[in-house]
Design an enzyme around this catalytic site. Structure first.
Site, PDB file in Angstrom:
ATOM      1  N   TYR A  33       0.838  -1.191   0.000  1.00 25.76           N
ATOM      2  CA  TYR A  33       0.000   0.000   0.000  1.00 25.76           C
ATOM      3  C   TYR A  33       0.876   1.245   0.000  1.00 25.76           C
ATOM      4  O   TYR A  33       2.048   1.212   0.380  1.00 25.76           O
ATOM      5  CB  TYR A  33      -0.939   0.011   1.208  1.00 25.76           C
TER       6      TYR A  33
ATOM      7  N   HIS B  55       1.680   6.671  15.013  1.00 20.00           N
ATOM      8  CA  HIS B  55       1.255   7.687  14.040  1.00 20.00           C
ATOM      9  C   HIS B  55      -0.249   7.899  14.099  1.00 20.00           C
ATOM     10  O   HIS B  55      -1.009   7.065  14.619  1.00 20.00           O
ATOM     11  CB  HIS B  55       1.688   7.303  12.618  1.00 20.00           C
TER      12      HIS B  55
ATOM     13  N   CYS C  60       1.774  -0.987  13.521  1.00 19.22           N
ATOM     14  CA  CYS C  60       2.022   0.318  14.138  1.00 19.22           C
ATOM     15  C   CYS C  60       1.092   0.553  15.325  1.00 19.22           C
ATOM     16  O   CYS C  60       0.119  -0.178  15.538  1.00 19.22           O
ATOM     17  CB  CYS C  60       1.816   1.428  13.113  1.00 19.22           C
TER      18      CYS C  60
ATOM     19  N   SER D  15      12.082  -2.201  11.380  1.00 13.97           N
ATOM     20  CA  SER D  15      11.227  -2.980  10.480  1.00 13.97           C
ATOM     21  C   SER D  15       9.992  -2.217  10.024  1.00 13.97           C
ATOM     22  O   SER D  15       9.223  -2.722   9.205  1.00 13.97           O
ATOM     23  CB  SER D  15      10.800  -4.285  11.170  1.00 13.97           C
ATOM     24  N   GLY D  16       9.785  -1.007  10.550  1.00  8.16           N
ATOM     25  CA  GLY D  16       8.689  -0.184  10.038  1.00  8.16           C
ATOM     26  C   GLY D  16       7.527   0.029  10.972  1.00  8.16           C
ATOM     27  O   GLY D  16       6.439   0.428  10.521  1.00  8.16           O
TER      28      GLY D  16
ATOM     29  N   ASN E 242      -1.546   2.906  16.268  1.00  9.72           N
ATOM     30  CA  ASN E 242      -2.448   3.918  15.694  1.00  9.72           C
ATOM     31  C   ASN E 242      -3.097   4.751  16.794  1.00  9.72           C
ATOM     32  O   ASN E 242      -3.587   4.211  17.793  1.00  9.72           O
ATOM     33  CB  ASN E 242      -3.564   3.242  14.889  1.00  9.72           C
TER      34      ASN E 242
END
Length: 414
Positions: free
Chosen positions: A326, A344, A362, A339-340, A364
């Protein structure tokens, strides 16, 4: 893991800063107006208390036996001596022995004297290709003394050097979970890493226990036993100029860094409650609903820190996953793993936050809470996530506080 260490004569021990003082011996009288001198005078008068004729000349006592002082290393007239050398000497009376090192112009080199170990160490590496003179004085005290000099010449400037850099710069303010990060331009052999650690000191104000830990052959971190105390001052002093670092390589230069620790800002996230608790200086200031990674892409449980921040960015995974990847604009992104995984804002999941996990790993939060957090965090602020399906992999980010202090110390070579 068993590490073989090569013992080298220039190995550095902990430095004791001792000011050399000179003590002069003094003679003490017996209060007798007619002393008996050894080897002179009227022995009968001395024994019987009679008076001498005054014609017998008194001879002086022999000089006291002087202790032996000597320079052990560098050897006399040695050449090609490493610039980070230490001077070793012998003395029967080390407490009253002084050591001075001067260059060819007679200028004294600044250094520290460890009288217990009988070692003198320069405050910084000596100049390359230069002749030096060592003078050791065993000042007369209790019948002991002596003096000796020796010379040596340092090696030429090496062509094979290793650069040393700090991730942090002078005056930088960081969070309480920030490790000190030192990097090398070339791998340091395992047998040299203990020597490197001895040449790297960290001074925290107020004082705090801590240890170095090797992340890789080219990177070493320092962390305290627990999070840094808020508003601490941290001074890092790396003295590797001229130090042998293996395979014919030498340290290029010394390095110092002054760092400031900011206020304590600690985030904890519970997968069970789907809430983030934010504490500043020990007090809860905010509770924020979150949505973590869904089961197919779980968030990592463990202690991480904020590594970088971007007010606006784009998450693009299409290069690694052309089918399911995405490309999404993101606000208030704060990276916590390599690793990301990020903290956020995710306005599309606000109805799920506090209830269901729907992210790709993540943390959120709402747009409003993303902005609130982003305005208050700094690099090195810790976040601990618990209760997810996956444990944080060590090294996936600055994970220094993700292990116990006893486990961390095992990464040191001392």
């Amino acid at each position: 893991m068993s590490i073989s260490r090569v013992r080298r004569p220039w190995r550095f021990a902990a430095v004791a800063l001792i000011a050399g003082t000179v003590l002069l011996s003094s003679g003490c009288g017996h209060g007798d107006k007619s002393p008996s001198w050894q080897g002179g005078g009227d022995s009968s008068a001395a024994a019987g208390g009679g008076t001498g004729s005054g014609n017998d000349a008194a001879s002086p006592s022999p000089s006291p036996t002087l202790s032996t002082v000597a320079v052990v290393s560098p050897a006399a007239d040695a050449t090609n001596v490493v610039a980070a050398i230490e001077v070793k000497y012998t003395s029967e009376d080390p407490e009253n022995t002084s050591v001075a090192v001067t260059d060819a112009g007679g200028n004294e080199v600044k250094g520290t004297l460890d009288k217990d170990s009988k070692v003198w160490r320069p405050d910084k590496a000596l100049a390359y290709g230069t002749k030096y003179t060592v003078t050791v004085n065993g000042t007369a005290s209790e019948g002991k003394g002596g003096s000796t000099t020796s010379t040596f010449t340092t090696m030429a400037k090496p062509s094979k050097i290793i650069r040393v850099t700090s991730f942090l710069g002078d005056g930088q303010v960081v969070g309480v979970g920030m490790p000190l990060i030192i990097k090398f331009s070339r791998a340091i052999p395992a047998s040299y890493r203990d020597d490197v650690e001895r040449r790297m000191t960290v001074t925290a104000t107020p004082s705090q226990e801590g240890s170095w830990g090797w992340i890789s052959p080219t990177e070493v971190h320092y962390r305290p036993k627990v999070f840094w105390k808020a508003n601490s001052k941290v001074f890092t002093d790396v003295r590797l100029a001229g130090v042998p670092l293996g395979n014919g390589y030498y340290g290029k230069s010394d390095l110092t860094v002054d760092t400031k620790i900011g206020r304590s800002f600690v985030m904890t996230v519970s997968n069970k409650t789907k809430q983030m608790t934010v504490k500043q200086d020990g007090k809860v200031i905010k509770t924020i609903p979150v949505s973590l990674g869904k089961k197919s892409t779980p968030s990592s449980s463990g202690t991480m820190v904020v590594m970088e921040k971007a007010r606006h960015t784009v998450f693009d995974t299409t290069d690694t996953d052309p089918v399911n990847g995405y490309k999404t604009p993101i606000d208030f992104a704060q990276r916590i793993t390599w690793s990301g995984q990020f903290i956020h804002a995710a306005p599309w999941s606000e109805g799920k936050q506090g209830h269901v996990n729907v992210s790709h790993g993540c943390v959120n939060v709402s747009e409003a809470m993303g902005a609130w957090l982003f305005s208050r965090t700094m690099m090195g602020d810790p976040i601990t996530v618990s209760g997810t399906e996956e444990k944080l992999k060590q090294g996936n980010g600055w994970t220094d506080f993700n292990v116990s202090y006893s486990a961390w110390k095992k990464l040191s070579y001392l």
